[in-house]
Enzyme design. Structure first.
Site, PDB file in Angstrom:
ATOM      1  N   HIS A   1     -66.620  55.779 -59.622  1.00 44.95           N
ATOM      2  CA  HIS A   1     -66.441  55.194 -60.961  1.00 44.95           C
ATOM      3  C   HIS A   1     -65.047  55.509 -61.496  1.00 44.95           C
ATOM      4  O   HIS A   1     -64.828  56.510 -62.167  1.00 44.95           O
ATOM      5  CB  HIS A   1     -67.515  55.763 -61.909  1.00 44.95           C
ATOM      6  CG  HIS A   1     -67.636  55.034 -63.210  1.00 44.95           C
ATOM      7  ND1 HIS A   1     -68.833  54.880 -63.856  1.00 44.95           N
ATOM      8  CD2 HIS A   1     -66.722  54.405 -63.986  1.00 44.95           C
ATOM      9  CE1 HIS A   1     -68.659  54.209 -64.974  1.00 44.95           C
ATOM     10  NE2 HIS A   1     -67.372  53.915 -65.086  1.00 44.95           N
TER      11      HIS A   1
ATOM     12  N   HIS B   1     -61.493  53.701 -63.400  1.00 44.31           N
ATOM     13  CA  HIS B   1     -60.848  52.535 -64.017  1.00 44.31           C
ATOM     14  C   HIS B   1     -59.373  52.572 -63.653  1.00 44.31           C
ATOM     15  O   HIS B   1     -58.646  53.457 -64.097  1.00 44.31           O
ATOM     16  CB  HIS B   1     -61.025  52.556 -65.535  1.00 44.31           C
ATOM     17  CG  HIS B   1     -62.459  52.415 -65.954  1.00 44.31           C
ATOM     18  ND1 HIS B   1     -63.090  51.202 -66.092  1.00 44.31           N
ATOM     19  CD2 HIS B   1     -63.401  53.355 -66.244  1.00 44.31           C
ATOM     20  CE1 HIS B   1     -64.354  51.394 -66.458  1.00 44.31           C
ATOM     21  NE2 HIS B   1     -64.580  52.692 -66.555  1.00 44.31           N
ATOM     22  N   LEU B   2     -58.955  51.632 -62.822  1.00 44.47           N
ATOM     23  CA  LEU B   2     -57.551  51.600 -62.397  1.00 44.47           C
ATOM     24  C   LEU B   2     -56.708  50.674 -63.275  1.00 44.47           C
ATOM     25  O   LEU B   2     -55.488  50.658 -63.172  1.00 44.47           O
ATOM     26  CB  LEU B   2     -57.455  51.177 -60.933  1.00 44.47           C
ATOM     27  CG  LEU B   2     -58.012  52.199 -59.927  1.00 44.47           C
ATOM     28  CD1 LEU B   2     -57.930  51.648 -58.509  1.00 44.47           C
ATOM     29  CD2 LEU B   2     -57.268  53.525 -60.021  1.00 44.47           C
ATOM     30  N   ARG B   3     -57.379  49.875 -64.130  1.00 45.79           N
ATOM     31  CA  ARG B   3     -56.732  49.060 -65.162  1.00 45.79           C
ATOM     32  C   ARG B   3     -55.915  47.884 -64.642  1.00 45.79           C
ATOM     33  O   ARG B   3     -55.486  47.070 -65.421  1.00 45.79           O
ATOM     34  CB  ARG B   3     -55.823  49.922 -66.063  1.00 45.79           C
ATOM     35  CG  ARG B   3     -56.557  51.043 -66.794  1.00 45.79           C
ATOM     36  CD  ARG B   3     -57.529  50.514 -67.812  1.00 45.79           C
ATOM     37  NE  ARG B   3     -58.129  51.592 -68.604  1.00 45.79           N
ATOM     38  CZ  ARG B   3     -59.421  51.651 -68.906  1.00 45.79           C
ATOM     39  NH1 ARG B   3     -60.255  50.724 -68.471  1.00 45.79           N
ATOM     40  NH2 ARG B   3     -59.896  52.637 -69.643  1.00 45.79           N
TER      41      ARG B   3
ATOM     42  N   ASN C   1     -67.398  56.894 -74.019  1.00 45.10           N
ATOM     43  CA  ASN C   1     -68.653  56.161 -73.985  1.00 45.10           C
ATOM     44  C   ASN C   1     -69.265  56.288 -72.594  1.00 45.10           C
ATOM     45  O   ASN C   1     -68.640  55.888 -71.626  1.00 45.10           O
ATOM     46  CB  ASN C   1     -68.396  54.691 -74.325  1.00 45.10           C
ATOM     47  CG  ASN C   1     -69.690  53.920 -74.489  1.00 45.10           C
ATOM     48  OD1 ASN C   1     -70.759  54.514 -74.623  1.00 45.10           O
ATOM     49  ND2 ASN C   1     -69.605  52.610 -74.484  1.00 45.10           N
TER      50      ASN C   1
ATOM     51  N   ASP D   1     -65.494  58.446 -64.086  1.00 45.19           N
ATOM     52  CA  ASP D   1     -65.274  57.508 -65.196  1.00 45.19           C
ATOM     53  C   ASP D   1     -63.856  57.689 -65.755  1.00 45.19           C
ATOM     54  O   ASP D   1     -63.628  57.624 -66.960  1.00 45.19           O
ATOM     55  CB  ASP D   1     -66.319  57.685 -66.302  1.00 45.19           C
ATOM     56  CG  ASP D   1     -66.347  56.481 -67.259  1.00 45.19           C
ATOM     57  OD1 ASP D   1     -65.635  55.491 -66.992  1.00 45.19           O
ATOM     58  OD2 ASP D   1     -67.072  56.556 -68.267  1.00 45.19           O
TER      59      ASP D   1
END
Lengths: 436, 314, 215
Positions: free
Chosen positions: A57, A59-61, A277, A304
């Site tokens: 999980h 986030h590499l954006r 979140n 995350d």
């Protein structure tokens, strides 16, 4: 290709031994190994050799928010954190809901050279929660997508969730659910409880997570597919997953490092670096997820990792973005909260952060025991080191770590991806991009 | 005391000092020249990200009566509406040399951020932040009650309405309990925070049972829009169960007073007859608001920053 | 709150505290001042007494009682806080206000007699004159003090003085009154160890250290 002889490392779950890497593989594990000429020797005395960590999980954006992170910088941060593989979440812009976008991310990952990148496909078109994305096309693409998630948003429509679970059975896919009942979390800012009432921040109740988890476990039991729960954060969620597993129901779950360590009290500072979140929960929740991770109720740790540019955190709480970086600190946080507390062994850590996530994500080259004949994906950790987290030292593009100023144990000394060092002496190898 | 961010930050001595100072400030109203030189040469910025004419003019009057220079900076018609961040706004105020920043913001904690971010050096006064706090409102409410009831020690004060979304309720519960009052909040369960164990007050769902035991009752504004989010079924039902009308008011002890922070929804949480009755001190609250804000601005801004930093005023 | 005695202190002196006025000295001085006020103003008619807190208020009340004993009626007496008019207001921590109480008849056209315990630099009286200006327009303002210790920094002088007391800047003068303290006395002492927040080292920096300010 340079061969490497790692000497005197404690092989996780095994003895102290030398490890010889050549041609992208672990050639031999033992003592008095014969090494070819020009072998570089790395003295790993006192270090633990772990299989390369796998993050289900991240986030590499990229594409879309290259100001926050790129595939290159994100995988570099991953390597520094001991990871050799990361799963890239689908909430990019454009959203990873077609074969084209997942192949783009996959290709960028191959070019980065710091870690293997496995794109996660969106479950629904535009992550809008109304229409299934072309899951089969993504599965059949060069990226070979097996994990699908609308992460950031919940697949809240029960009928749609049922169909998604059913549909991915055709190619053995898994639906990773961001469990958040949207109607119960409208405008939510932090964990709902005594503190949210005092701070005047709209509450994000535990039940909004737990009700979706319970529903999805039952849906999955009905259709017989693969369900994975993202960033499980509450005591109630642990109890639901434990009960389900005790009844023999199929479900896997992850917990983030920050939910293993931090509590909601940090929100009292109104510093948005603690806004995430699902939100930071209570001490009781932290204890429950630690226990769940230790006893296997929670299968894996996933970071995350959610990088954000400074301006998205340097503002009032309600205007700030949700999320924390985590790749570079994950191992230290897990050592601190699980190993140094006696809840888990290093072998357990290898299971929760490498073997199991690789199994859930169905990637064969990662998450393998350190044995001759396996791909040379490994990381060397100094468990005795102490370090203070300084955001400015991050190799990620973003600085939004909630662990700033904390002194944490453990330090990644070196990471190898298919026999090539991505990290040496704790620093990302500069020619990482060229090394491929 | 450098900033006023939460009523919970005030000790009993702090609170009494502000209330006593406000008494002196209030006597100014009887003088021919309603101005004091205490803040001559100081600049107070009213930084309002939310419309609130009532609160803004109250602070403005207070600052002007203390001879401060006042700059009104409201989100509408300013660069904030064009997307300027709180940080850039703060840096602008710092560059202009604001000694005090009175901040009203829709986001809980925004004044706290201004005070702790290092973006500006001035004292920050929370003039209402999101659903968090409104400490000067609580101070003026306590001031008004004290003028009618004397010491609030052991006084029974009832706060009725949308406690969940009310910054006025939060600040009042904290301040009144600090002053020794017995506070009860009354609301439908949907309009109370889910866990109030840390609140220094009692809770009740039954207004009729609470009124006979109240020395003061404060009615909170209830927005009709809450109906759409299912906090209560209808305005009519809310009024029937939690509105204060003359029949309910008759249950109050003889000397009890009725407060409302305004603006009122006449006919919703309070009937017109009650609002205009002799028990109502609602207009007085407005007058007292200026005196309280004068006291707060005086105590925060009249001294040197360095020294007030080290030791609380008096 | 019982305020600390008003002190007028100076640094670096080591003389033992000594009482320069005892209770009967103070009583005689106040009686004389009361008579002088009546004489100068040809009776009590135009007079309004305004004490400067804290001990000026007690002294004003005592003078009022003496005037009443002579004239058979009381003169309007109140208190005047000058905190917000001080010229060092921005240089020190914020101070609690003292009570201002203007008698019902006001001060327009009256002779205001300001009453204070110790006259030192004159800055308190300057502040008081500004405060009076915001309250009304008296016919005249006069000044009564129990002790004048000299070292004026402004062109101000008292009309009624209980005792002229030549002092060194390194000494401090403390007025004790039974309204606030154990006994009536005026004491001169060397300056004690400096307390935090107490910056009354020189007359310029707060010669008449305000009463009621906690250190």
């Amino acid at each position: 290709m340079t061969a490497y002889l790692i000497t005197g490392a404690k092989i996780v779950g095994g003895e102290v031994a030398d490890i010889l890497l050549d041609n992208g593989e672990i050639v031999a594990v033992g003592t008095n190994l014969d090494s070819p000429q020009d072998t570089e020797t790395i003295d790993a005395t006192g270090l633990i050799a772990l299989p390369g960590l796998v993050d289900l999980h991240t986030h590499l954006r990229e594409p879309g928010r290259e100001d926050a992170e790129t595939v290159l910088t994100g995988t570099r941060a991953a390597a520094v954190g001991g990871f050799t593989a990361v799963f890239a979440m689908a909430n990019t812009d454009p959203c990873a809901d077609t074969a084209g976008v997942v192949e783009q991310v996959w290709r960028l990952g191959r070019e980065s050279g710091y870690a293997d990148v496995f794109p996660i496909g969106a479950v629904t078109v535009g992550r809008q929660g109304t229409q299934l994305a072309e899951l089969g096309a993504m599965a059949d693409s060069a990226a070979r997508v097996r994990v699908f998630s609308d992460d950031g948003d919940c697949v809240w429509d029960a009928a749609l969730m049922r169909r998604a679970l059913e549909y991915v059975k055709a190619f053995g896919g898994v639906i990773a659910q961001h469990a958040q009942e949207p109607r119960l979390t409208k405008g939510a800012q932090m964990n709902e409880g005594a503190l949210s009432g005092v701070l005047g921040l709209t509450g994000w109740p535990s039940v909004a997570e737990e009700s979706i988890i319970a529903r999805d476990i039952l849906l999955n039991a009905h259709v017989g597919s693969k369900l994975h729960i993202c960033h499980l954060s509450t005591k109630g969620s642990v109890e639901i997953v434990r009960a389900a597993k005790n009844r023999g129901l199929e479900v896997t779950a992850e917990v983030t490092p920050h939910h293993l360590l931090l509590t909601e009290d940090l929100a009292a500072s109104y510093n948005p670096v603690y806004k995430v979140n699902p939100p930071l929960r209570t001490k009781a929740d932290v204890e429950a997820v630690r226990e769940g991770l230790a006893d296997g109720t929670i299968d894996i740790v996933a970071t995350d990792h959610a990088p954000h540019p400074v301006e998205d955190k340097d503002c009032e709480w309600s205007a700030a973005a949700f999320g924390m970086t985590g790749l570079e600190t994950a191992l230290s946080v897990v050592q601190h909260s699980m190993i140094d507390t006696g809840l888990m062994t290093w072998a357990d850590l290898a299971d929760r952060m490498s073997y199991r996530p690789a199994a859930i994500g169905q990637i064969g080259d990662h998450g393998r025991p350190l044995e001759a004949g396996t791909p040379a994906n490994l990381t060397l950790v100094d468990p005795a080191a102490q370090r203070t987290v300084v955001p400015a030292e991050s190799t990620s593009l973003s600085r939004n770590t909630p662990f700033e100023g904390m002194t944490l144990p453990g330090r990644v000394v070196a990471t190898f991806l298919r026999g090539t060092p991505t990290v040496l002496d704790g620093l990302a190898v500069l020619e990482g991009k060229a090394a491929k | 005391m450098r900033h006023l961010l939460s009523a919970g930050d005030l000790s009993r001595d702090d609170a009494h000092l502000i209330l006593d100072t406000a008494e002196e400030m209030r006597s100014l109203a009887d003088r021919p020249i309603k101005k004091l030189p205490a803040l001559r040469g100081r600049t107070v910025v009213n930084l309002f990200f939310e419309d609130s004419t009532r609160t803004r003019i109250s602070f403005e009057a207070a600052a002007k009566r203390l001879s401060a220079d006042v700059i009104n900076f409201s989100a509408k018609g300013s660069s904030v509406s064009k997307g300027e961040s709180l940080k850039d706004t703060a840096l602008t105020l710092q560059a202009m040399g604001a000694d005090g920043v009175v901040c009203r913001h829709g986001s809980s904690g925004a004044p706290h951020l201004l005070a702790t971010s290092g973006w500006l050096n001035g004292s920050v006064v929370n003039a209402g932040d999101g659903t968090h706090e409104h400490p000067t409102q609580a101070l003026l409410d306590a001031f008004t009650m004290r003028r009618h009831l004397g010491s609030l020690e052991g006084r029974r004060i009832t706060i009725v309405g949308d406690v969940l979304h009310s910054r006025v309720a939060r600040s009042n519960v904290l301040l009144l309990s600090t002053l020794g009052a017995d506070v009860t909040v009354v609301a439908p369960p949907t309009l109370l925070p889910v866990d109030m164990t840390s609140w220094p007050c009692a809770t009740s769902y039954d207004l009729d049972a609470t009124l006979p035991k109240s020395d003061a009752v404060m009615m909170l504004r209830v927005q009709r829009e809450r109906m759409g989010e299912a906090f209560f079924p209808s305005a009519r039902e809310y009024t029937r169960r939690y509105g204060l009308d003359v029949h309910r008011m008759a249950q109050l002890p003889d000397e009890a007073i009725v407060l409302h922070p305004g603006p009122m929804n006449r006919g919703m949480e309070i009937s017109a007859e009650v609002a205009d009755s002799t028990r109502s001190v609602i207009v007085e609250q407005v007058t007292n608001g200026v005196a309280i804000r004068m006291a707060v601005l005086y105590l925060l801004l009249s001294g040197t920053n360095e020294t007030t930093n080290e030791e609380p005023v008096a | 709150m019982n305020p600390a005695p008003t002190t007028h202190e100076s640094p670096d002196s080591h003389a033992a505290p000594r009482t320069v006025l005892d209770a009967s000295d103070i009583s005689r001085a106040l009686t004389r001042i009361a008579h002088e006020i009546l004489e100068r103003n040809r009776g009590a008619d135009p007079v309004v007494l305004l004490g400067i807190p804290t001990r000026g208020v007690g002294l004003a009340a005592r003078i009022r009682d003496r005037i009443a004993a002579v004239e058979g009626r009381s003169v309007p007496t109140g208190s005047l806080d000058v905190t917000m008019y001080r010229d060092d207001i921005g240089l020190k921590p914020a101070r609690a206000l003292e009570h201002t109480d203007i008698p019902p008849g006001g001060i327009d056209g009256k002779v205001v007699v300001l009453v204070d315990d110790v006259l030192f630099s004159g800055r308190t009286i300057r502040a008081a004159l500004d405060a009076i200006g915001d309250i009304g327009r008296p016919k005249a303002v006069q000044l009564a003090v129990l002790v004048d210790r000299g070292h004026r920094e402004l062109p101000i002088r008292a009309d009624y003085v209980g005792k002229n007391l030549p002092t060194s800047l390194v000494e401090r003068v403390t007025v004790h009154l039974t309204e606030y303290d154990e006994a009536d006395a005026v004491v001169i002492a060397d300056k004690p160890a400096r307390k935090p927040g107490d910056k009354s080292g020189t007359p310029t920096a707060g010669s008449t250290a305000p009463t009621g300010v906690k250190a």
